[in-house]
Write an enzyme that holds these catalytic residues in place. Structure first.
Site, mmCIF file in Angstrom:
data_model
loop_
_atom_site.group_PDB
_atom_site.id
_atom_site.type_symbol
_atom_site.label_atom_id
_atom_site.label_comp_id
_atom_site.label_asym_id
_atom_site.label_seq_id
_atom_site.Cartn_x
_atom_site.Cartn_y
_atom_site.Cartn_z
ATOM 1 C CB SER A 26 -7.618 2.392 9.147
ATOM 2 O OG SER A 26 -6.242 1.420 10.408
ATOM 3 C CG ASP A 86 4.702 0.939 5.020
ATOM 4 O OD1 ASP A 86 5.212 1.969 4.911
ATOM 5 O OD2 ASP A 86 4.401 -0.030 6.206
ATOM 6 N N GLY A 96 1.017 -1.286 -0.098
ATOM 7 C CA GLY A 96 0.376 -0.138 -0.283
ATOM 8 C C GLY A 96 0.614 1.532 0.031
ATOM 9 C CE1 TYR A 118 -2.501 -3.984 8.670
ATOM 10 C CE2 TYR A 118 -2.780 -1.978 10.270
ATOM 11 C CZ TYR A 118 -2.196 -3.100 9.563
ATOM 12 O OH TYR A 118 -0.365 -3.555 9.757
#
Ligand code: AR6
Length: 326
Positions: A116, A33, A31, A120
């Site tokens: 998130s 990151d 993602g 997530y």
């Protein structure tokens, strides 16, 4: 400048700090990151190794290396597990801690991804609402430029489609106040005549008789509509994004005069069609006008039959208009 929602790749944002939606190890992942680590280069991972991870809801700061920003703030959002595992409080804490860190490092601008809302699994509309609420609240007390960067292709397309249509709707319908079109002037003249006639009639009526003609109030209409729709009070005020205390006030005061945004929020929650929305607003002393962008956006959504208050708020936000509900 307050908070802006932009569509972009966060790694290209020229701000003092960008926020990374990381995991507890802080050692990289997929993602946003993955994008940030790739764009920053291997030195970012080297510095991250020295941080010894991060708790969910907390944040840590590093340099930006090859990125155009000075800092990367790494925060760890909650994994969505249905919403009753403290997810909201943890996500709020991510935004708050990130902004506190940015402030400590004298940043004047910061860009957030929707933390998130990817791997997530936090529902995007709820994630966006948390972001807007917490950042908005922080900005009331501190000077900083903040961006929410929406990247996701689907969200991008939906938003582009939505905003493009809204822009066209506004262009087609916007009436500058000094350019009142002839049909409005005719309407106003007719309304004035009607008013005069009523006054003549009223002169022959006692005050008691006149008061008996009082229409159903806003509060009465609201409660009637909730019943007719088979809704629970709590369903209605939650859908309207209105807090329970305000709802109780309206419930217990038959003559309660809500603000325009509150009245509209209830019309949206009740999914009222355009004529009934106009009726409900009138009870509160308001109307939707074509010389006001806020009103046009509301009208657009109602005519589209889209009663999602978070999407409406996203659009209102994008056009710098006040938001509905709390
Ligand atoms: N710019 C802006 N937003 C982006 C970008 C980008 N370049 N790339 C993705 N997004 P996610 P999470 C959006 O999954 O849900 C990682 O593996 C994306 O569309 O990146 O908090 C970490 O290491 C979504 O809306 O983060 C963790 O293990 C949002 O960023 C885990 O994923 C967040 O999606 C964290 O999951």
């Amino acid at each position: 400048m307050p908070l802006k929602i932009v569509r972009n790749d966060i790694t290209t944002m020229k701000v003092d700090a960008i926020v990374n939606a990381a995991n507890n190890s802080l050692l990289g992942g997929g993602g946003v990151d993955g994008c940030i680590h790739r764009a920053a280069g291997p030195e970012l991972l080297e510095e991250c190794r020295k941080l010894h991870g991060c708790e969910t809801g907390d944040a840590k700061i590093t340099g930006g290396y090859k990125l155009p920003c000075r800092y990367v703030i790494h925060t760890v959002g909650p994994v969505w597990r249905g919403g009753d595992h403290n997810e909201k409080a943890l996500l709020e804490s991510c935004y708050r801690r990130s902004m506190e860190l940015a402030l400590e490092h004298r940043c004047t601008s910061i860009a957030f991804p929707l933390i998130s809302a990817g791997v997530y699994g936090y529902p995007k509309d709820k994630a966006l609402k948390v972001a807007i609420d917490v950042i908005g609240d922080f900005l009331l007390r501190h000077e900083m430029d903040a961006y929410i960067v929406i990247f996701d292709k689907k969200a991008y397309q939906i938003s582009e489609k939505l905003f493009g249509n809204i822009r066209r709707y506004i262009d087609d319908n916007y009436v500058k106040s000094h350019e009142e079109p002839p049909e409005y002037m005719a309407y106003r003249a007719a309304a004035a005549r009607e008013c005069q006639m009523q006054n003549i009639g009223a002169a022959n009526m006692s005050l008691d008789e006149k008061l008996k003609q009082l229409d159903e109030s806003f509060s009465q209409m609201l409660l009637r509509k909730i019943d007719e729709k088979g809704m629970k009070d709590s369903q209605c005020y939650k859908k309207a994004n209105i807090d329970r205390k305000l709802f109780s006030k309206i419930r217990s005061d038959v003559n309660y005069r809500p603000s325009k945004t509150t009245a509209i929020a209830f019309a949206i929650a009740l999914e009222l069609p355009p004529d009934e929305t106009a009726d409900m607003l009138k009870k509160a002393g308001f109307a939707l006008s074509h010389s006001n962008i806020f009103d046009l956006i509301i009208e657009y959504f109602i005519e589209e039959g889209n009663y999602n208050i978070f999407e409406i708020n996203e659009a209102l936000f994008a056009f710098d208009q006040p938001l509905l509900g709390a």
